[in-house]
Design an enzyme around this catalytic site. Structure first.
Site, PDB file in Angstrom:
ATOM      1  N   PHE A   1       0.860  -1.183   0.000  1.00  0.00           N
ATOM      2  CA  PHE A   1       0.000   0.000   0.000  1.00  0.00           C
ATOM      3  C   PHE A   1       0.892   1.227   0.000  1.00  0.00           C
ATOM      4  O   PHE A   1       1.782   1.377   0.847  1.00  0.00           O
ATOM      5  CB  PHE A   1      -0.915   0.029   1.225  1.00  0.00           C
ATOM      6  CG  PHE A   1      -1.847   1.211   1.191  1.00  0.00           C
ATOM      7  CD1 PHE A   1      -3.074   1.115   0.558  1.00  0.00           C
ATOM      8  CD2 PHE A   1      -1.472   2.432   1.733  1.00  0.00           C
ATOM      9  CE1 PHE A   1      -3.917   2.215   0.473  1.00  0.00           C
ATOM     10  CE2 PHE A   1      -2.316   3.526   1.658  1.00  0.00           C
ATOM     11  CZ  PHE A   1      -3.539   3.416   1.026  1.00  0.00           C
TER      12      PHE A   1
ATOM     13  N   ASP B   1     -17.998 -10.323   4.219  1.00  0.00           N
ATOM     14  CA  ASP B   1     -17.690  -9.103   4.955  1.00  0.00           C
ATOM     15  C   ASP B   1     -18.780  -8.070   4.697  1.00  0.00           C
ATOM     16  O   ASP B   1     -19.564  -8.204   3.763  1.00  0.00           O
ATOM     17  CB  ASP B   1     -16.303  -8.585   4.545  1.00  0.00           C
ATOM     18  CG  ASP B   1     -16.212  -8.316   3.046  1.00  0.00           C
ATOM     19  OD1 ASP B   1     -16.985  -7.481   2.551  1.00  0.00           O
ATOM     20  OD2 ASP B   1     -15.376  -8.961   2.376  1.00  0.00           O
TER      21      ASP B   1
ATOM     22  N   GLY C   1     -15.215 -18.805  -3.220  1.00  0.00           N
ATOM     23  CA  GLY C   1     -14.891 -20.164  -2.787  1.00  0.00           C
ATOM     24  C   GLY C   1     -15.578 -20.421  -1.457  1.00  0.00           C
ATOM     25  O   GLY C   1     -14.963 -20.876  -0.501  1.00  0.00           O
ATOM     26  N   GLY C   2     -16.883 -20.100  -1.403  1.00  0.00           N
ATOM     27  CA  GLY C   2     -17.611 -20.116  -0.125  1.00  0.00           C
ATOM     28  C   GLY C   2     -17.471 -18.746   0.515  1.00  0.00           C
ATOM     29  O   GLY C   2     -17.725 -17.725  -0.112  1.00  0.00           O
TER      30      GLY C   2
ATOM     31  N   GLU D   1     -36.303 -39.370   1.828  1.00  0.00           N
ATOM     32  CA  GLU D   1     -35.633 -38.063   1.758  1.00  0.00           C
ATOM     33  C   GLU D   1     -36.474 -37.048   0.983  1.00  0.00           C
ATOM     34  O   GLU D   1     -36.480 -35.858   1.300  1.00  0.00           O
ATOM     35  CB  GLU D   1     -34.234 -38.232   1.149  1.00  0.00           C
ATOM     36  CG  GLU D   1     -33.293 -38.919   2.132  1.00  0.00           C
ATOM     37  CD  GLU D   1     -31.965 -39.356   1.531  1.00  0.00           C
ATOM     38  OE1 GLU D   1     -31.025 -39.581   2.305  1.00  0.00           O
ATOM     39  OE2 GLU D   1     -31.881 -39.500   0.282  1.00  0.00           O
TER      40      GLU D   1
ATOM     41  N   ARG E   1      -5.997 -22.141  -9.204  1.00  0.00           N
ATOM     42  CA  ARG E   1      -7.120 -22.782  -9.897  1.00  0.00           C
ATOM     43  C   ARG E   1      -7.002 -22.517 -11.400  1.00  0.00           C
ATOM     44  O   ARG E   1      -7.975 -22.358 -12.095  1.00  0.00           O
ATOM     45  CB  ARG E   1      -8.462 -22.279  -9.359  1.00  0.00           C
ATOM     46  CG  ARG E   1      -9.557 -23.340  -9.423  1.00  0.00           C
ATOM     47  CD  ARG E   1     -10.933 -22.774  -9.167  1.00  0.00           C
ATOM     48  NE  ARG E   1     -11.918 -23.840  -9.151  1.00  0.00           N
ATOM     49  CZ  ARG E   1     -13.202 -23.686  -9.389  1.00  0.00           C
ATOM     50  NH1 ARG E   1     -13.689 -22.496  -9.638  1.00  0.00           N
ATOM     51  NH2 ARG E   1     -14.017 -24.702  -9.374  1.00  0.00           N
TER      52      ARG E   1
ATOM     53  N   ASP F   1     -24.888 -23.304 -11.854  1.00  0.00           N
ATOM     54  CA  ASP F   1     -23.586 -22.880 -11.340  1.00  0.00           C
ATOM     55  C   ASP F   1     -22.550 -22.884 -12.462  1.00  0.00           C
ATOM     56  O   ASP F   1     -22.890 -22.914 -13.654  1.00  0.00           O
ATOM     57  CB  ASP F   1     -23.193 -23.795 -10.154  1.00  0.00           C
ATOM     58  CG  ASP F   1     -22.324 -23.094  -9.130  1.00  0.00           C
ATOM     59  OD1 ASP F   1     -21.124 -22.964  -9.383  1.00  0.00           O
ATOM     60  OD2 ASP F   1     -22.840 -22.662  -8.082  1.00  0.00           O
ATOM     61  N   ASP F   2     -21.312 -22.866 -12.087  1.00  0.00           N
ATOM     62  CA  ASP F   2     -20.170 -22.788 -12.993  1.00  0.00           C
ATOM     63  C   ASP F   2     -20.271 -23.814 -14.132  1.00  0.00           C
ATOM     64  O   ASP F   2     -20.632 -24.969 -13.904  1.00  0.00           O
ATOM     65  CB  ASP F   2     -18.914 -23.091 -12.146  1.00  0.00           C
ATOM     66  CG  ASP F   2     -17.633 -22.747 -12.861  1.00  0.00           C
ATOM     67  OD1 ASP F   2     -17.688 -22.364 -14.027  1.00  0.00           O
ATOM     68  OD2 ASP F   2     -16.582 -22.857 -12.201  1.00  0.00           O
TER      69      ASP F   2
HETATM   70  C1  DGJ Z   1     -16.680 -21.974  -5.621  1.00  0.00           C
HETATM   71  C2  DGJ Z   1     -18.055 -21.875  -5.032  1.00  0.00           C
HETATM   72  O1  DGJ Z   1     -18.004 -21.620  -3.681  1.00  0.00           O
HETATM   73  C3  DGJ Z   1     -18.804 -23.149  -5.364  1.00  0.00           C
HETATM   74  O2  DGJ Z   1     -20.057 -23.143  -4.735  1.00  0.00           O
HETATM   75  C4  DGJ Z   1     -18.943 -23.247  -6.841  1.00  0.00           C
HETATM   76  O3  DGJ Z   1     -19.710 -22.180  -7.303  1.00  0.00           O
HETATM   77  C5  DGJ Z   1     -17.577 -23.234  -7.488  1.00  0.00           C
HETATM   78  N1  DGJ Z   1     -16.786 -22.126  -7.052  1.00  0.00           N
HETATM   79  C6  DGJ Z   1     -17.692 -23.217  -8.980  1.00  0.00           C
HETATM   80  O4  DGJ Z   1     -16.489 -23.067  -9.590  1.00  0.00           O
END
Ligand code: DGJ
Length: 749
Positions: free
Chosen positions: A282, A536, A530-531, A617, A445, A368-369
Site C-alpha cells: 500500500f 464481509d 470459494g464459499g 428423503e 485454480r 452454477d459454474d
Molecule cells: C466456488 C463456489 O463456492 C462453489 O459453490 C462453486 O460455485 C464453485 N466455485 C464453482 O467453480
C-alpha cells in the site's frame, strides 16, 4: 441529541442508548480519545482517567515546552500517527514531498449534522436523517497543509458508532501515504481477551479467544479479498465476559479487500486497536487538491456480553447495510447444481433436477459454474460470458422458459473478476490481467485476475453481464471469486502508483456491483468467494446473502455458522443441504440433520441430485421446504441465540430463534458425539417471557418461560434419536449426528 460538544472544555461526547464515546482536544490541539464504554452523563469529563507522568524514552512534542509528562507515546489518541514520538502501532505513515516521515495532526474545527456521512466510492451504512447524527472533526497537520477529516455517525437506538476518515492535500506538493488505517481505539488498560475469526478454504470464521499479551497481535489479509483466513472483525472483551455477561467491543471493517488489524498492549499495559486497509503493497500518492478516503469501521459496545453485541450487529447490518428487494423479504428456496453435476451437465440434466425440485416445493434453479465459453473444467473459459450451446442447445432464453414453466425461478453463476489463459478474452486482452512486467504470474485454480482498476475492464464486464441478464428471465446471480491474488501490478499505473493497485481493484469492483444493483433492482445477488472468502460487510452492501462456505458438511458447518453469527445476521448466510457421503469430508449425516443445519440461514437451499434421493428423503425435503417458508420470519427477523459453543461442547450444538414479541421460538440441537449410556442432555432456551406460558410442538403440557429457560428441555438420548427426525418411534440408530427441533409457542392456558 446523540452528539454533544462542550465548547469551553473542547469535549465531544457521543451517546447511544447504552454507550458513550468521548474525545477531548488538549491545550496543544491534540485530539485525545478519553472514553468508550457504558453510558456516562453528558457533563462527565473522562479526561481525568489519563495519568501524566514523565517516563523515560517517551519524549514530548516540542510545544509541550517544559512539560515532560505530556507524551504522544503514552496518551490515548483518536488518530495516532507515525514519526512524531508515538511508537505504538500507528494509523498513518505519511511521507511529505521533502521525504520527511512526520504526521502531527492538531484540531482545527468541527461540525455536527443530521443523518449519516457517505464514504466516497465504497460501501457504508446508510440512515435516514432522523436515524443517525454525524460529527466531522477537521485536524490540520502541524507543519503542512494536509488535513484529516474524521467522520463519526451515531446510531443511537442501535448502540453503534461508525467511523471513517479522509486525508485532504491542501498543499502544493504531493504526499505519500504508506499506511492509512480507518480507526484507532485506545484503552488505558490491558485486561482484554481478543476474539477473532480465522480459518481457511472450507473452514471459515473459526472462533478463537486469546488473552492479550504485551506486543502486537495482527489479523490481516494480503490476498486481495477479506479472505477465508481472517475476517475483518474482532471483539475485545472482559476476560470473564460470556454470552450474557461482561463488557465487549466489536470492531468491524466495511471493506472486502486487504485489511490490517493490530492490537497492541504497550509498555504501561494500555491497549490500542487499529483497523483499516491492508498495509502490504500500500503506497498512495495524494496530489495537491486531491484526497483519499478510508473505508468505514462499525463499532459497537455491549455491557451485557457477546450475545447482545451480536444482536446489535445483526440489527444494524440487516437494516442499515443490506439493501434491495431481498433485504428483508423471503428469498426463494433454491437448488444449485454444483455438487450435483460439477461441470458435467447439459439442459436435460438440469431440467431433470428442476422437475424434481419443483415437485418438492423448491422455488429456484441456480445454474452454477460451467454454462459459458469453453468451460468443461476449471482450466478454461473464465472471461467468455457467452452461453455454451453444446450444453444448452437452444441457448439461455428457451432453457430459462422451460425452468420457469416448471414453476421455478432461475439463477446463474458468474466469476467476473477472473480469466483463464485459455479464453477468448485473454487471447484478445492479455494486458487486462494483473501481472508484473517480465514475469509469469502465479496461477491459482489455473486462473488469472483481471485488473478491476481499469475502466475498460469494468465496462466490458458490465456489458457482458447485462447482455446475459437481459437475454432471459434471470432473477438471481451468484457472484464468485476463486483465488487469492498475487503479482498485483497494473499496466495502467506508473511505477510510483503500483501501491494503489489493490485498492483501485476494490473501487472498480464496488463500482461494477453498484452499476449492476442499480440496473437490476429486483435481482438477488449472492456473494461468494470459494464459499465465505469474502464474507464481509462490504459485500453485504450489494449482496444480502453470501455463500457461507464451500464446506457443506452439516457438522463442520455448525462451527462455521457459529463463528459467522458473531458479526453477521443469519439472513446473510447461504447454506444448503448436500449429498452424503459429504463431498468435502466423506461424513454421513442424516438428511434431517442436514436440513436443520442448513435452515439456520436466510439463503436456504439444496445442492444435490434430487433424482438420487430416497422416497423418505423426498418426504423430508417437502417438510424442510415447508418449514423454511413457515419459519422465515422467525429465522430472519427473530433474535438469534447461541445456546452452546461448539468449540467447547463436544456433545451437542444448539441455537435458537425467538420472535420479537417473544411469542414463538425455534430451538435446534445437533448431537455431535454419542457416548454409551450417556448423560442426559439439557438445552436451555433463552429470550422467552418469564411469566408467559408456552407449549412445545403443539403438545398438551404447558410450561412457563421461566421453567423452560431455567430448567431447560431434555434432549432425547442420542441412541434413541431417529436419524430422520421423526418422532422417536424406535430405538433404531445409535447414530451420531441426530438433530432435534422444538417449536415453542406462547399459549393462553
Ligand atoms: C466456488 C463456489 O463456492 C462453489 O459453490 C462453486 O460455485 C464453485 N466455485 C464453482 O467453480
Amino acid at each position: 441529541m446523540a452528539i454533544f460538544f462542550n465548547e469551553n472544555k473542547k469535549i465531544f461526547t457521543m451517546s447511544t442508548n447504552h454507550s458513550s464515546y468521548q474525545m477531548q482536544v488538549n491545550p496543544l490541539g491534540i485530539l485525545l480519545h478519553v472514553y468508550y464504554g457504558s453510558k456516562i452523563c453528558e457533563q462527565d469529563e473522562m479526561g481525568y482517567l489519563i495519568s501524566y507522568r514523565d517516563r523515560g524514552f517517551s519524549g514530548n512534542p516540542y510545544d509541550a515546552l517544559t512539560d515532560r509528562t505530556l507524551s504522544l507515546d503514552l496518551l490515548p489518541q483518536e488518530y495516532p500517527t507515525y514519526g512524531v514520538g508515538d511508537y505504538r502501532v500507528p494509523t498513518m505513515e505519511l511521507v511529505h514531498a521533502d521525504g520527511s516521515y512526520a504526521a502531527d495532526f492538531r484540531y482545527e474545527s468541527y461540525c455536527i449534522k443530521k443523518g449519516k456521512y457517505q464514504v466516497d466510492g465504497m460501501p457504508a451504512l446508510y440512515a435516514a436523517e432522523d436515524e443517525a447524527e454525524t460529527l466531522i472533526i477537521t485536524l490540520k497537520e502541524y507543519a503542512s497543509d494536509v488535513r484529516l477529516l474524521l467522520y463519526y455517525s451515531v446510531f443511537e437506538e442501535n448502540d453503534v458508532i461508525t467511523r471513517a476518515a479522509k486525508i485532504v492535500n491542501d498543499g502544493e506538493s504531493a504526499i505519500v501515504l504508506n499506511r492509512v488505517l480507518s480507526a484507532c481505539l485506545d484503552f488505558q488498560y490491558e485486561d482484554f481477551d481478543l476474539i477473532h475469526f480465522h480459518g481457511r478454504h472450507c473452514m471459515e470464521r473459526q472462533m478463537e479467544r486469546v488473552n492479550l499479551m504485551h506486543g502486537i497481535h495482527r489479523l490481516s489479509s494480503a490476498r486481495g479479498a477479506s479472505s477465508h483466513h481472517h475476517n475483518p472483525f474482532f471483539i475485545l472483551c472482559d476476560k470473564d465476559a460470556t454470552e450474557h455477561y461482561g463488557k465487549c467491543y466489536g470492531i468491524s471493517l466495511v471493506y472486502s479487500g486487504n485489511f490490517t488489524a493490530e492490537i497492541e498492549v504497550d509498555q504501561v499495559n494500555q491497549t490500542r486497536a487499529v483497523i483499516g486497509i491492508g498495509d502490504y503493497q500500500f503506497h498512495y500518492n495524494v496530489k495537491p487538491k486531491e484526497s483519499f478516503m478510508m473505508p468505514e469501521v462499525v463499532m459497537s459496545y455491549s455491557e451485557n456480553g457477546l450475545q447482545s453485541l451480536s444482536h446489535q450487529y445483526h440489527k444494524i447490518y440487516r437494516h442499515h447495510l443490506c439493501r434491495g428487494k431481498y433485504q428483508l423479504t423471503r428469498r426463494p428456496i433454491l437448488i444449485n447444481n454444483w455438487e450435483a453435476t460439477y461441470f458435467d451437465f447439459n439442459e436435460e440434466k438440469l431440467l431433470h433436477i428442476a422437475e424434481q425440485a419443483s415437485e418438492l416445493g423448491i422455488e429456484m434453479l441456480v445454474m452454477d459454474d460451467g454454462w459459458f465459453g469453453k468451460r468443461d473444467s476449471d482450466y478454461s473459459g473464465l472471461g467468455d460470458w457467452i452461453v455454451n450451446t453444446k450444453k444448452l442447445k437452444g441457448g439461455l432464453k428457451p432453457f430459462v422458459e422451460k425452468v420457469n414453466a416448471l414453476g421455478l425461478k432461475f439463477g446463474i453463476w458468474f466469476e467476473p473478476e477472473m480469466v483463464n489463459e485459455d479464453s477468448d478474452l485473454y487471447r484478445v486482452h492479455p494486458e487486462w490481467v494483473l501481472q508484473c512486467p517480465n514475469r509469469k504470474p502465479g496461477r491459482s485454480r489455473y486462473q488469472l485476475v483481471l485488473d478491476m482498476g481499469r475502466k475498460e475492464v469494468i465496462d466490458y464486464l458490465f456489458d457482458a453481464i447485462c447482455s446475459i441478464l437481459d437475454s432471459a428471465n434471470i432473477e438471481y446471480v451468484k457472484w464468485d471469486m476463486n483465488r487469492s491474488m498475487s503479482d498485483v501490478y497494473s499496466n495502467i499505473l506508473d511505477k510510483e502508483s503500483q501501491g494503489q493497485a489493490y485498492h483501485r481493484y476494490m473501487l472498480g469492483l464496488y463500482d461494477l456491483l453498484e452499476r449492476i444493483v442499480q440496473r437490476y433492482p429486483n435481482l438477488l445477488l449472492e456473494g461468494c468467494s470459494g464459499g465465505g472468502g469474502r464474507f464481509d460487510p462490504g459485500m453485504l452492501y450489494y449482496s444480502p446473502q453470501i455463500w457461507c462456505s464451500d464446506d457443506t458438511d452439516a457438522i463442520e458447518r455448525l462451527k462455521i455458522q457459529y463463528g459467522t453469527s458473531f458479526c453477521y445476521p443469519i439472513s446473510t448466510v447461504g447454506a444448503h443441504v448436500s449429498a452424503v457421503p459429504n463431498h468435502q469430508t466423506g461424513r454421513v449425516v442424516p438428511y434431517h440433520t442436514r436440513g436443520v443445519v442448513a435452515s439456520a440461514a436466510g439463503g436456504f437451499g439444496y445442492e444435490l441430485d434430487l433424482s438420487k434421493v430416497t422416497e423418505e428423503e423426498r418426504r423430508l425435503t417437502k417438510i424442510q421446504v415447508e418449514n423454511a417458508k413457515k419459519y422465515f420470519d422467525l429465522v430472519n427477523n427473530g433474535t438469534y441465540y447461541r445456546l452452546t459453543n461448539p468449540f467447547q461442547n463436544q456433545t451437542y450444538t444448539a441455537w435458537e430463534f425467538v420472535s420479537e414479541d417473544q411469542s414463538e421460538a425455534l430451538v435446534s440441537a445437533v448431537i455431535t458425539k454419542v457416548y454409551a449410556n450417556g448423560a442426559t442432555l439439557i438445552v436451555k432456551p433463552e429470550g422467552l417471557q418469564k411469566d408467559a406460558l408456552y407449549q412445545i410442538d403443539g403438545k398438551e403440557q404447558v410450561y412457563s418461560g421461566a421453567a423452560l429457560m431455567n430448567g431447560g428441555i431434555c434432549i432425547p438420548l442420542p441412541n434413541v434419536l431417529d436419524p430422520n427426525g421423526a418422532e422417536m418411534q424406535s430405538v433404531n440408530s445409535g447414530k451420531e449426528y441426530g438433530a432435534v427441533q422444538y417449536h415453542i409457542v406462547k399459549c393462553s392456558k
